[in-house]
Design a protein around this motif. Structure first.
Motif, PDB file in Angstrom:
ATOM      1  N   ARG A 112       0.835  -1.179   0.000  1.00 30.78           N
ATOM      2  CA  ARG A 112       0.000   0.000   0.000  1.00 30.78           C
ATOM      3  C   ARG A 112       0.887   1.252   0.000  1.00 30.78           C
ATOM      4  O   ARG A 112       2.058   1.193   0.356  1.00 30.78           O
ATOM      5  CB  ARG A 112      -0.914   0.017   1.232  1.00 30.78           C
ATOM      6  CG  ARG A 112      -1.871  -1.172   1.293  1.00 30.78           C
ATOM      7  CD  ARG A 112      -2.625  -1.164   2.598  1.00 30.78           C
ATOM      8  NE  ARG A 112      -3.548  -2.297   2.688  1.00 30.78           N
ATOM      9  CZ  ARG A 112      -4.245  -2.606   3.773  1.00 30.78           C
ATOM     10  NH1 ARG A 112      -4.125  -1.855   4.861  1.00 30.78           N
ATOM     11  NH2 ARG A 112      -5.060  -3.641   3.778  1.00 30.78           N
ATOM     12  N   ARG A 113       0.285   2.400  -0.385  1.00 29.56           N
ATOM     13  CA  ARG A 113       1.042   3.642  -0.472  1.00 29.56           C
ATOM     14  C   ARG A 113       1.331   4.266   0.888  1.00 29.56           C
ATOM     15  O   ARG A 113       2.179   5.129   1.017  1.00 29.56           O
ATOM     16  CB  ARG A 113       0.281   4.657  -1.328  1.00 29.56           C
ATOM     17  CG  ARG A 113       0.365   4.349  -2.808  1.00 29.56           C
ATOM     18  CD  ARG A 113       1.743   4.690  -3.338  1.00 29.56           C
ATOM     19  NE  ARG A 113       1.895   4.430  -4.762  1.00 29.56           N
ATOM     20  CZ  ARG A 113       2.968   4.711  -5.471  1.00 29.56           C
ATOM     21  NH1 ARG A 113       4.008   5.235  -4.869  1.00 29.56           N
ATOM     22  NH2 ARG A 113       3.025   4.444  -6.747  1.00 29.56           N
ATOM     23  N   SER A 114       0.623   3.892   1.903  1.00 30.95           N
ATOM     24  CA  SER A 114       0.862   4.415   3.247  1.00 30.95           C
ATOM     25  C   SER A 114       0.421   3.359   4.233  1.00 30.95           C
ATOM     26  O   SER A 114      -0.121   2.319   3.872  1.00 30.95           O
ATOM     27  CB  SER A 114       0.102   5.733   3.464  1.00 30.95           C
ATOM     28  OG  SER A 114      -1.296   5.512   3.325  1.00 30.95           O
ATOM     29  N   GLY A 115       0.651   3.638   5.508  1.00 30.19           N
ATOM     30  CA  GLY A 115       0.267   2.647   6.510  1.00 30.19           C
ATOM     31  C   GLY A 115       0.630   3.114   7.897  1.00 30.19           C
ATOM     32  O   GLY A 115       0.725   4.309   8.163  1.00 30.19           O
ATOM     33  N   VAL A 116       0.871   2.168   8.773  1.00 31.34           N
ATOM     34  CA  VAL A 116       1.196   2.474  10.162  1.00 31.34           C
ATOM     35  C   VAL A 116       2.635   2.949  10.254  1.00 31.34           C
ATOM     36  O   VAL A 116       3.342   3.098   9.247  1.00 31.34           O
ATOM     37  CB  VAL A 116       0.969   1.222  11.038  1.00 31.34           C
ATOM     38  CG1 VAL A 116      -0.488   0.827  11.028  1.00 31.34           C
ATOM     39  CG2 VAL A 116       1.850   0.072  10.564  1.00 31.34           C
ATOM     40  N   GLU A 117       3.077   3.136  11.487  1.00 32.72           N
ATOM     41  CA  GLU A 117       4.448   3.587  11.729  1.00 32.72           C
ATOM     42  C   GLU A 117       5.433   2.632  11.050  1.00 32.72           C
ATOM     43  O   GLU A 117       5.261   1.403  11.100  1.00 32.72           O
ATOM     44  CB  GLU A 117       4.689   3.647  13.233  1.00 32.72           C
ATOM     45  CG  GLU A 117       5.922   4.434  13.643  1.00 32.72           C
ATOM     46  CD  GLU A 117       7.177   3.597  13.634  1.00 32.72           C
ATOM     47  OE1 GLU A 117       8.257   4.154  13.389  1.00 32.72           O
ATOM     48  OE2 GLU A 117       7.066   2.374  13.868  1.00 32.72           O
ATOM     49  N   PRO A 118       6.469   3.155  10.352  1.00 35.07           N
ATOM     50  CA  PRO A 118       7.340   2.316   9.521  1.00 35.07           C
ATOM     51  C   PRO A 118       7.943   1.115  10.251  1.00 35.07           C
ATOM     52  O   PRO A 118       7.955   0.002   9.713  1.00 35.07           O
ATOM     53  CB  PRO A 118       8.419   3.294   9.058  1.00 35.07           C
ATOM     54  CG  PRO A 118       7.747   4.622   9.047  1.00 35.07           C
ATOM     55  CD  PRO A 118       6.796   4.583  10.195  1.00 35.07           C
ATOM     56  N   ARG A 119       8.450   1.313  11.477  1.00 35.06           N
ATOM     57  CA  ARG A 119       9.105   0.183  12.152  1.00 35.06           C
ATOM     58  C   ARG A 119       8.113  -0.935  12.453  1.00 35.06           C
ATOM     59  O   ARG A 119       8.425  -2.127  12.291  1.00 35.06           O
ATOM     60  CB  ARG A 119       9.763   0.684  13.446  1.00 35.06           C
ATOM     61  CG  ARG A 119      10.640  -0.363  14.132  1.00 35.06           C
ATOM     62  CD  ARG A 119      11.401   0.267  15.294  1.00 35.06           C
ATOM     63  NE  ARG A 119      10.512   0.846  16.272  1.00 35.06           N
ATOM     64  CZ  ARG A 119       9.952   0.152  17.279  1.00 35.06           C
ATOM     65  NH1 ARG A 119      10.191  -1.135  17.404  1.00 35.06           N
ATOM     66  NH2 ARG A 119       9.164   0.753  18.132  1.00 35.06           N
ATOM     67  N   GLN A 120       6.892  -0.566  12.879  1.00 32.32           N
ATOM     68  CA  GLN A 120       5.887  -1.593  13.139  1.00 32.32           C
ATOM     69  C   GLN A 120       5.492  -2.310  11.847  1.00 32.32           C
ATOM     70  O   GLN A 120       5.345  -3.540  11.822  1.00 32.32           O
ATOM     71  CB  GLN A 120       4.651  -0.959  13.775  1.00 32.32           C
ATOM     72  CG  GLN A 120       4.904  -0.333  15.142  1.00 32.32           C
ATOM     73  CD  GLN A 120       3.667   0.337  15.701  1.00 32.32           C
ATOM     74  OE1 GLN A 120       2.593   0.275  15.104  1.00 32.32           O
ATOM     75  NE2 GLN A 120       3.803   0.988  16.853  1.00 32.32           N
ATOM     76  N   ALA A 121       5.332  -1.540  10.767  1.00 35.69           N
ATOM     77  CA  ALA A 121       4.976  -2.154   9.490  1.00 35.69           C
ATOM     78  C   ALA A 121       6.079  -3.112   9.021  1.00 35.69           C
ATOM     79  O   ALA A 121       5.799  -4.186   8.470  1.00 35.69           O
ATOM     80  CB  ALA A 121       4.741  -1.062   8.445  1.00 35.69           C
TER      81      ALA A 121
END
Length: 736
Positions: free
Chosen positions: A412-421
């Protein structure tokens, strides 16, 4: 002025107090005062007296006793030039009071005025700190006022002779210069000026300015030298400080490569310093300072805009800030200049002058252009390759991703906080290895290089490659890197392994076919040979039935040989890349062919095709590809032109390459902006014309550029919005 009226008042006062009969005459000989003692005489003979006075010479009247008429006791005596007192004598001998007054001559108006001016001058000199002096040329004596003594560090009570005071303050060399200066004033009759440094009695020093003039007597002989002097010590110190500041400023501007200029707006004149002239390749001694001289230095394409910009700044009352190109006068090299300036106005807001500075920003502009190009290339590469950019701060455990990174990791183009993702998407089997490699890179400074598997939100599994480096900054240690999808590569690696197995099998098959073809050809050739011998046997010729069967055998054998040859050839064949055929290509015929092909669409679009290609212009190129290049450029020039426009083709001979020729294609179309020029050779980029009615794929110029490069040439383009574009194909001359 008070100095003119005061003498007449003094004369009236003197006559009024006199016991003898007296009158006062003004400058023209009119009687203005009659004292009490003269009232009776004036009553009896006033008309005759007035007539006699009007006949007098005002500048030189007779001062001796003069009878009013011959034999008459009434007489008068004028006391000097008019205005003056006139004594009346009523008897042959003067009375005692008249005799006392007869020798008294009251001050002349000029002398009274001179004394008044002298008093005023003394007060002004004292208030302003001037010193007044006089040198008598007849006897060499000098006279000083208190101001001169003060300026020389002493006073009028100094017991030393003036010559000694002067010598101690000036010294022999300075005295000689002053004497020569006085001589010049005497001989030329003009005022002279001088500045000198003197020594004070307390050991200090002082700077004095002097101005003197020579004064002659009534016959023109030099009589004395008059002068004034004043203290300029503070001004000299300020001048030295200013000179030092100017020298430091000049050194700083030269070191920084900054040229300083001043524009006299009202007079339309320029003043430039030496560094400005060096930057612009202008001889400082030969410059005129005219506005047109600056305009002539501007690049022709920037001249009108730069001149309008400066005039607009004057009109709008704002600081001047502009960038433009110049053509250096000394060598003709084009340089980019950045200029800044400020306007100074009078009390009514009218512009007086603008002061500013120029500096050469060519290298910076080229670097910025290269950086923009590199950024565009990187952006294009990242977009084409699918790179995701990330940054990780171990101290805060904070990660920063771009949009592409989210798409690579999560789908997806965006999401949750990067480290968690990241931790949620990475395959657990790869997560421990990934953390271990990152810690190693942070501790050792080595490169981070890890391939991991991630699972998207839709359940799809992808392979990602990651590369990064640790960087020390003011914010502490951090890691920056790239991520890209290598799923296809992983699949390709598997396919390559399968392909390698297949190729080994294919090579074995080819070897088998090669051997089998040899084994089959030998007996088959024997069969065909014997069948042909039987057909051609004249001693025992075959019957028609046998001949028919032999013909079947020969045909079948030949067919089998052909099949075997094709199989063998197919096994040996390899795909060969298309090779370029460079040859001498005459341009005139080639251009005519290309124009003939483009003439119908040009006529339909209302565009004229013009060509100026002389004979004898021959280049080294692949004829077919060069023709394709010309057709592509001409097609674009017609498509993106305007009704009534034109397309012109000519040959240029560049001055920087004697062994080159340049094919120039210029149109009068819409032109390109600077941003469009930067993106011109990007594949599939139609420069914002995707929705236009003109068809195209965005690959034509990319193909043209590649073709020209493969032929050892170069493609350049220059364009201006609303004016048109010019494409230049540079190729080597044939035989060079």
């Amino acid at each position: 002025m008070p100095g003119v009226s005061d003498p007449l008042a003094a004369l009236r006062a003197a006559v009024a107090l006199a016991p003898c009969p007296g009158l006062v005459l003004d400058e023209e000989g009119h009687v203005v005062t009659v004292n009490a003692a003269a009232t009776a005489a004036w009553h009896n003979d006033g008309a005759r007296l007035q007539a006699a006075f009007l006949r007098l010479d005002p500048a030189c009247p007779p001062t001796a006793r003069t009878a009013l008429s011959v034999g008459e006791p009434l007489a008068f005596q004028v006391c000097g030039p008019l205005p003056a007192v006139v004594w009346l004598h009523l008897a042959p001998t003067a009375c005692e009071p008249c005799a006392a007054f007869a020798g008294v001559v009251l001050p002349e108006p000029a002398s009274v005025l001179a004394r008044d001016v002298a008093r005023r001058l003394a007060l002004a000199a004292e208030g302003l700190g001037f010193g007044l002096w006089e040198r008598d040329l007849t006897d060499g004596s000098s006279r000083w006022d208190a101001g001169v003594y003060r300026l020389l560090g002493t006073d009028s009570t100094d017991p030393r002779p003036l010559a000694d005071i002067r010598a101690a303050a000036l010294g022999a060399a300075e005295q000689a210069r002053l004497d020569a200066l006085y001589e010049r004033a005497v001989h030329t009759g003009r005022s002279v000026s001088h500045e000198m440094r003197i020594r004070l009695p307390d050991g200090g020093e002082r700077w004095l300015a002097l101005r003197a003039t020579a004064q002659a007597d009534v016959v023109g002989r030099p009589q004395r030298v008059l002068g004034v002097c004043w203290d300029i010590t503070e001004r000299q110190a300020a001048n030295r400080a200013l000179a030092g500041l100017a020298a430091r400023l000049q050194l700083a501007t030269e070191a920084a490569g900054v040229g300083v200029w001043e524009w006299d707006i009202a007079g339309a004149r320029y003043c430039w310093d030496q560094e400005w002239c060096r930057i612009h390749g202008l001889d400082q001694a030969a410059r005129s300072g005219a506005m047109d001289e600056w305009l002539a230095l501007l690049h022709p394409d920037d001249r009108a805009r730069a001149a309008n910009r400066m005039q607009a700044v004057v009109a709008r009352d704002e600081d001047y800030d502009d960038s433009f190109r110049i053509v250096r006068r000394s060598d003709g090299v084009v340089r980019r200049i950045h200029a800044r300036g400020r306007i100074f106005r009078d009390a009514d807001g009218r512009p007086l002058r603008m002061v500013g500075a120029d500096w050469d920003v060519t290298e910076r502009a080229e670097a910025e252009s290269a950086a923009r190009t590199a950024g565009l290339r990187l952006s294009f590469a990242a977009e084409v390759v699918g790179l995701g950019v990330w940054e990780y701060h171990p101290a805060t455990r904070r990660a920063i991703w771009d949009e592409r990174m989210y798409e690579l990791v999560t789908g997806r183009r965006s999401g949750v906080e990067p480290r968690q993702a990241w931790e949620a998407a990475v395959d657990p089997a790869d997560l421990a290895r990934l953390r271990r490699e990152m810690r190693r890179a942070l501790l050792t400074g080595a490169a981070y290089d890890v391939d991991v598997r991630v699972r998207h939100a839709d359940g799809q599994q992808r392979w990602l490659a990651g590369r990064g480096y640790s960087v020390a900054s003011e914010d502490g240690l951090r890691m920056i890197g790239l991520q890209w999808d290598i799923t296809d590569r992983k699949l390709a690696e598997n396919a390559l392994r399968a392909k390698d197995t297949a190729e080994r099998a294919s090579r074995a098959k080819s070897e088998f076919l090669s051997r089998m073809s040899h084994e089959l050809r030998t007996p088959l050739n024997a069969v065909l040979g014997f069948a042909q011998l039987i057909e051609q046997d004249r001693l025992d010729p075959p019957t028609p039935g046998q001949r028919a069967r032999l013909e079947h055998i020969v045909n079948a054998g030949r067919h089998l040989l052909t099949v075997i040859g094709d199989v063998l050839e197919m096994a040996r064949a390899e795909a060969a890349a298309e090779r370029l055929v460079l040859e001498a290509v005459p341009l005139r015929a080639l251009v005519d062919e290309a124009l003939d092909l483009l003439r119908p669409p040009a006529d339909a679009a209302g565009v004229r095709l013009l060509a100026e290609v002389p004979g004898g212009c021959v280049v080294q190129a692949d004829r077919l590809r060069l023709k394709q290049v010309l057709i592509n450029l001409l097609s674009n020039a017609v498509k993106y032109n305007r009704a009534g426009g034109q397309v012109r083709v000519w040959i240029d001979r560049p001055t920087d390459c004697a062994d080159c020729l340049v094919i120039c294609v210029r149109d009068t179309g819409t032109g390109l902006t600077a941003l469009q020029l930067d993106q011109l050779f990007q594949p599939f980029n139609r420069l914002g014309r995707e929705g236009a009615a003109i068809e195209g794929s965005g690959l034509g110029l990319v193909i043209v550029q590649r073709m020209v490069g493969e032929m050892g040439g170069a493609l350049d383009v220059a364009s201006e919005p609303g004016v048109g574009s010019e494409f230049r194909v540079r190729l080597n001359r044939a035989g060079s």
